[in-house]
Write a protein that holds these residues in place. Structure first.
Motif, PDB file in Angstrom:
ATOM      1  N   ASN A 155     -18.094  36.701 -18.418  1.00  0.00           N
ATOM      2  CA  ASN A 155     -18.221  36.040 -18.047  1.00  0.00           C
ATOM      3  C   ASN A 155     -19.145  34.916 -17.473  1.00  0.00           C
ATOM      4  N   VAL A 156     -19.692  34.341 -17.537  1.00  0.00           N
ATOM      5  CA  VAL A 156     -20.474  32.424 -17.377  1.00  0.00           C
ATOM      6  C   VAL A 156     -20.196  32.036 -16.715  1.00  0.00           C
ATOM      7  N   LEU A 157     -19.653  31.450 -15.106  1.00  0.00           N
ATOM      8  CA  LEU A 157     -19.361  30.844 -14.515  1.00  0.00           C
ATOM      9  C   LEU A 157     -20.610  29.811 -13.988  1.00  0.00           C
ATOM     10  N   ALA A 158     -20.111  28.775 -14.013  1.00  0.00           N
ATOM     11  CA  ALA A 158     -21.098  27.383 -13.026  1.00  0.00           C
ATOM     12  C   ALA A 158     -20.025  26.684 -12.027  1.00  0.00           C
ATOM     13  N   ALA A 159     -21.111  27.618 -10.396  1.00  0.00           N
ATOM     14  CA  ALA A 159     -19.888  27.629  -9.519  1.00  0.00           C
ATOM     15  C   ALA A 159     -20.138  25.661  -8.953  1.00  0.00           C
ATOM     16  N   PRO A 160     -20.544  24.600  -9.004  1.00  0.00           N
ATOM     17  CA  PRO A 160     -20.621  24.069  -7.871  1.00  0.00           C
ATOM     18  C   PRO A 160     -19.907  23.669  -6.968  1.00  0.00           C
ATOM     19  N   ILE A 161     -19.518  24.980  -6.151  1.00  0.00           N
ATOM     20  CA  ILE A 161     -18.472  24.244  -4.673  1.00  0.00           C
ATOM     21  C   ILE A 161     -18.562  26.355  -4.100  1.00  0.00           C
ATOM     22  N   PHE A 162     -19.653  26.368  -3.007  1.00  0.00           N
ATOM     23  CA  PHE A 162     -19.578  27.755  -2.576  1.00  0.00           C
ATOM     24  C   PHE A 162     -19.808  27.688  -0.818  1.00  0.00           C
ATOM     25  N   PHE A 168     -22.676  35.776 -13.113  1.00  0.00           N
ATOM     26  CA  PHE A 168     -22.712  36.010 -14.538  1.00  0.00           C
ATOM     27  C   PHE A 168     -21.819  37.464 -14.221  1.00  0.00           C
ATOM     28  N   LEU A 169     -20.339  37.435 -14.968  1.00  0.00           N
ATOM     29  CA  LEU A 169     -19.125  38.551 -14.484  1.00  0.00           C
ATOM     30  C   LEU A 169     -19.496  40.043 -15.753  1.00  0.00           C
TER      31      LEU A 169
END
Length: 371
Positions: free
Chosen positions: A98-105, A42-43
């Protein structure tokens, strides 16, 4: 080994998926396995992390027990949560940019497996470009972006200068690739946001309106209303609020009349906030006070701040409070002290690179109090 530990280890072995017969080293370009769950990012504008967290919990977009990890970049505060604590389809944040879904981290070097999964994500999301924000010295942005481009090319994905984006957030050793689930432009009513140079960003306006803790039947005066981003956010949270707006700029007043025409009986005047008489006793005065950079008070910030507070108090309802954004902390403290107000800091933010503070002012003290 103690018997209890033996039993636990046996249970862990039993829970592992069986290894397929003949399995060895995975062939190159094997289909990437999805992560168990994505992280959600959550930005917010710099300095708004605490208010954003409170809003997300209020909207039930994150669990009340959630304690997001906070990361900081030059352009954003970032809240990070595992997927099971986030429910982003529940509502729409007005404070988050912005709200991001981050499957790669991960941490450190981006691995070949991560690049395989990134290529799959680009295809799945129809991503054409990478939008990056980087903090810290561990990630050399130019060289790493060249590497990302090369690795994606090897996997059949070509980047472009336009089109749908996949985000890359890097803070020190940690990296996150994510796709956008919410954008602040898409919040209800944001399509009419004024774009006047120097206008208050709607996410900051939303944070101020949220910090006011609006109730039913509010009478709200924006003393220096500009083109109305603050009052638009007030009305988004409290549609029955009776709004009053003043500004000395004729073009701004015309824009206010256009934007606020659907509000319940809006009162809009081209007038000096230090002297104007109001038709209703405000329960809330809310204002983005001039910073003195683009829009400067004729007599200086200190005189304007004190005069606006004095005029608000002369006409205020008994339960009045004020929410103000100001860049001149000393002038704000002096104005509060001169008017016998308790003053507390809600948030210290950066607005277009300039430090500023969101303040809450209330009756009941001859000296200034700080939270």
């Amino acid at each position: 080994m103690p018997p209890r530990r033996k039993r636990r280890n046996a249970a862990m072995r039993a829970a592992r998926p069986p290894t397929p017969r003949g399995a060895g080293r995975a062939p190159e370009r094997a289909a990437p396995k999805p992560a168990a769950e994505p992280l959600y990012l959550f930005l917010t504008e710099p300095g708004l992390a605490a208010l954003a967290t409170a809003e997300l919990k209020h909207l039930k977009m994150i669990e009340r027990r959630a304690r997001p990890q906070r990361l900081f970049t030059r352009s954003h505060d970032v809240l990070v949560l595992p997927g099971h604590l986030a429910h982003v389809a529940q509502a729409r944040s007005r404070i988050c940019t912005n709200v991001l879904a981050a499957p790669i981290f991960g941490r450190g070097e981006i691995t070949p497996r991560a690049f395989d999964r990134l290529a799959a994500l680009m295809r799945e999301s129809k991503g054409r470009r990478i939008v990056s924000t980087v903090a810290g010295a561990a990630f050399d942005r130019p060289s790493q972006m060249r590497r990302i481009e090369r690795e994606l090319e090897r996997r059949g994905v070509s980047l472009a200068d336009a089109g749908r984006a996949v985000w890359l957030i890097v803070v020190d050793q940690a990296f996150y690739f994510g796709v956008e689930r919410q954008n602040h432009h898409d919040a209800p009513g944001r399509g009419a946001s004024a774009a006047r140079s120097g206008a208050l960003p709607p996410t900051v306006a939303a944070a101020m309106a949220f910090a006011a803790k609006l109730g039913a039947g509010e009478r709200v005066w924006d003393a220096t209303a500009g083109t109305g981003n603050l009052l638009a956010e007030v009305l988004a949270l409290s549609p029955d609020a009776q709004v009053m707006a003043t500004d000395t700029d004729a073009a701004a007043v015309r824009e206010l009349e256009r934007r606020l025409h659907a509000a319940p009986k809006p009162w809009i005047r081209r007038a000096d906030a230090a002297e104007v008489g109001l038709p209703l006793a405000p329960t809330l005065t809310i204002a983005n006070l001039p910073f003195g950079k683009r829009y400067e008070a004729a007599g200086g910030n200190a005189a304007l701040y004190a005069a606006v507070l004095a005029n608000a108090l002369r006409q205020a309802a008994p339960a009045w409070r004020g929410i103000f954004l100001a860049s001149d902390a000393a002038a704000m403290r002096d104005a509060a002290r001169a008017n016998g107000l308790a003053l507390s800091e809600v948030a210290q933010i950066k607005l277009r690179g300039l430090p500023a503070t969101i303040w809450r002012a209330e009756r009941g003290a001859s000296d200034v109090a700080f939270s």
